[in-house]
Design an enzyme around this catalytic site. Structure first.
Site, short mmCIF file in Angstrom:
data_model
loop_
_atom_site.label_atom_id
_atom_site.label_comp_id
_atom_site.label_asym_id
_atom_site.label_seq_id
_atom_site.Cartn_x
_atom_site.Cartn_y
_atom_site.Cartn_z
N ASP B 221 0.85 -1.19 0.00
CA ASP B 221 0.00 0.00 0.00
C ASP B 221 0.89 1.24 0.00
O ASP B 221 1.78 1.35 0.83
CB ASP B 221 -0.86 -0.02 1.28
CG ASP B 221 -2.15 0.75 1.11
OD1 ASP B 221 -2.20 1.67 0.28
OD2 ASP B 221 -3.11 0.43 1.83
N HIS B 313 -8.62 -2.26 -9.14
CA HIS B 313 -8.47 -1.06 -8.33
C HIS B 313 -7.45 -0.09 -8.94
O HIS B 313 -7.70 1.11 -9.02
CB HIS B 313 -8.06 -1.45 -6.91
CG HIS B 313 -7.81 -0.29 -6.00
ND1 HIS B 313 -8.83 0.52 -5.53
CD2 HIS B 313 -6.66 0.21 -5.46
CE1 HIS B 313 -8.31 1.45 -4.74
NE2 HIS B 313 -7.00 1.28 -4.68
#
Lengths: 164, 403
Positions: B221, B313
């Protein structure tokens, strides 16, 4: 006595003030006063209340100095106090003869110990406001300081007047 | 005998517990003691690392993730005006300056807990409601407002909004707890705590340097962030026009994003990678080898299917215009486990940018419309804060705003 106005620098490091092996820099004040603040609590919510001021004081001279008193436009009366045992209870009272600081020594004024006592506050003390106090020394010039008012729960001692 | 420097014992203006003897004292000890001292020094290296406080920008943004974080939002008490805000900010400024150095704040009831800096930072920002309450709407940066509603949101008030934010992070949980306690204590005369949200990232030394981590879904992330201390970062994050108090500041979007790990765990690895568009092991875009490789959105496999699916995503989140990027600092949260073993976990996700209308909002709109990841993630908290510029010694945070 001559009044010297010393602004309080928030992050003043003692390392510049302690006796390192090298000669003292000329810029060092005769007295350094750091980490000063004034206590806000229930007793300062209305005019007429009393509170303590606290700080760390270092004597950078080769001779002793004594903090004999203080004055502030915020209070009717300002004194140098100690907390002592009186009749088995911790009580505050005026420190006889003031606070003497030997050459090179540091004294802490802190809740539950030595402090500057502001009595008869002229107005409620606002959190975060700047309180102007002049510290009255013998052996060196008086020093004007500006200390922030901060909330603290510590330091609830009963006040006893030692004036008969 | 050589005189031992006292510097090593006097770390700053207040007593820092456990001051370590400086290297200059090494000669004074025997070799064994010197080795022991060096060992202690390396053991406490995490504690000694410092982030600077003074500068053009507030601290706590343009730096690698700390291990522990706490976002604390406040609502102003009735009657708090600009003068009171200025008094509050002067206390916070002094507190943060000291805590950042590892020193106790003034009037600290537990100064012995100021163990050291541990990369502590504290960042102060203001929500749209505060500007309204104080009649300061004209001082808001361009584009600053409450976020529009998004279909995917399931916001809870106890995680959302707020007049003032103090965001504190550090590499040690006790240093953080102590600092937060002090900052809250000095705030209660002006505001009540609306919410506090605690999170974490990796421990120090676990992942290579960079503003990235593995979130609790297992994904890397923080990829594709603008690099720290780059022109790219400067141009995307730091505001350079408008009211003086915000020039050098930024706009922070805060989102609490809950993860449904139980259903996520039902997916196989290939499916998870398709949802994200990256491999789970390296974080590389599908079809590439490295996390930082440029994404090829046009690549097709042997069957003519897109390597990175339309619903992935990264395809939805990818900038459609050069300026459509922002800086993210994602922390994780975990607040317990239900009786059936379902963990309450997710992200305390932040995005920093100059302009909400051209940066965060268009990207979020695309995610809202068509991002398969929405099946397993739900925004349950949301807030925006205008982050004041930094201060130099003697200045007070946001002084120009409240003067």
């Amino acid at each position: 006595m001559k009044k010297i106005f010393a602004a309080l620098v928030a992050t003043l490091f003692l390392t510049t003030l302690t006796g390192c092996a090298e000669a003292k820099p000329e810029a060092v004040a005769e007295v350094s006063i750091v980490d000063g603040w004034v206590r806000v609590y229930e007793g300062t919510e209305a005019a007429g209340g009393m509170t303590g001021g606290f700080a760390t004081i270092t004597n950078n001279l080769d001779s002793e100095i004594t903090l004999v008193g203080a004055s502030s436009e915020s209070a009717m009366m300002t004194e140098v106090h100690e907390v002592a045992m009186v009749d088995g209870k911790m009580k505050m009272q005026a420190k006889e003869g003031g606070i003497t600081i030997a050459p090179g020594e540091t004294v802490s004024l802190e809740p539950g110990g030595l402090h500057v006592m502001l009595m008869g506050l002229k107005q409620p003390l606002l959190i975060g406001e700047e309180v102007k106090i002049t510290l009255d020394f013998e052996g060196t010039d008086d020093v004007a300081v500006v200390w922030p008012a901060k909330e603290s729960l510590a330091g609830d001692e009963e006040y006893v007047s030692n004036q008969e | 005998m050589s005189k031992v420097s006292r510097r090593g014992f006097l770390a700053g203006a207040s007593a820092s517990a456990g001051a370590i003897v400086g290297a200059s004292a090494g000669a004074w000890f025997g070799a064994d003691q010197a080795a022991a001292a060096a060992e202690i020094k390396s053991q406490t290296a995490v504690l000694k690392r410092k982030e600077k406080f003074y500068g053009a920008h507030q601290n706590g943004i343009e730096l690698e993730l700390q291990t522990f974080t706490n976002f604390v939002a406040f609502d102003l008490l009735d009657g708090v005006d600009r003068a009171a805000m200025l008094r509050w900010m002067s206390l916070l400024t002094d507190d943060i300056a000291r805590l950042t150095q590892g020193d106790a704040a003034l009037a600290d009831a537990q100064p012995q807990l100021a163990l050291g800096p541990a990369r502590l930072t504290a960042t102060v920002g203001f929500g749209p409601a505060m500007f309204e309450k104080l009649g300061l709407e004209h001082q808001m940066p361009d584009s600053f407002k409450n976020l529009p509603a998004f279909k995917i949101d399931a916001l809870k008030s106890e995680f959302s909004g707020g007049d003032v934010l103090i965001h504190v992070s550090a590499d040690d949980p006790i240093v953080l707890s102590h600092a937060v306690r002090r900052l809250i204590t000095d705030s209660l005369g002006f505001a009540s705590v609306r919410w506090s949200q605690q999170g974490f990232s990796n421990a120090q030394g676990v992942v290579p340097h960079g503003v990235r981590q593995r979130n609790l879904m297992g994904q890397v992330d923080g990829t594709d962030n603008p690099g720290l201390a780059t022109d790219d970062f400067e141009n995307l994050v730091w505001i350079n026009d408008g009211p003086n108090w915000i020039q050098g500041g930024t706009i922070m979007v805060f989102r609490r994003i809950a993860m449904q790990l139980n259903t996520w765990d039902q997916l196989g690895r290939v499916e998870k990678e398709q949802v994200i568009g990256r491999t789970l092991d390296t974080g590389a875009p599908l079809g590439k080898a490295n996390e930082t490789d440029v994404i090829d959105f046009d690549a097709v496999d042997a069957n003519g299917l897109k390597v990175i699916p339309d619903f992935a995503h990264i395809r939805r989140a990818h900038a459609h215009a050069p300026g459509e990027r922002f800086f993210r600092r994602p922390f994780n949260y975990e607040t317990g486990v239900s009786a059936d073993g379902n963990p309450d976990v997710g992200l305390l996700w932040t995005a920093y940018q100059r302009n909400l209308d051209t940066q965060f909002i268009p990207v979020q709109r695309r995610l809202e419309r068509f991002d398969l990841l929405n099946k397993w993630t739900t925004p349950i908290g949301s807030a925006v804060f205008a982050i004041a510029k930094g201060v130099q010694p003697g200045q007070v945070l946001a002084a120009e705003l409240f003067a």
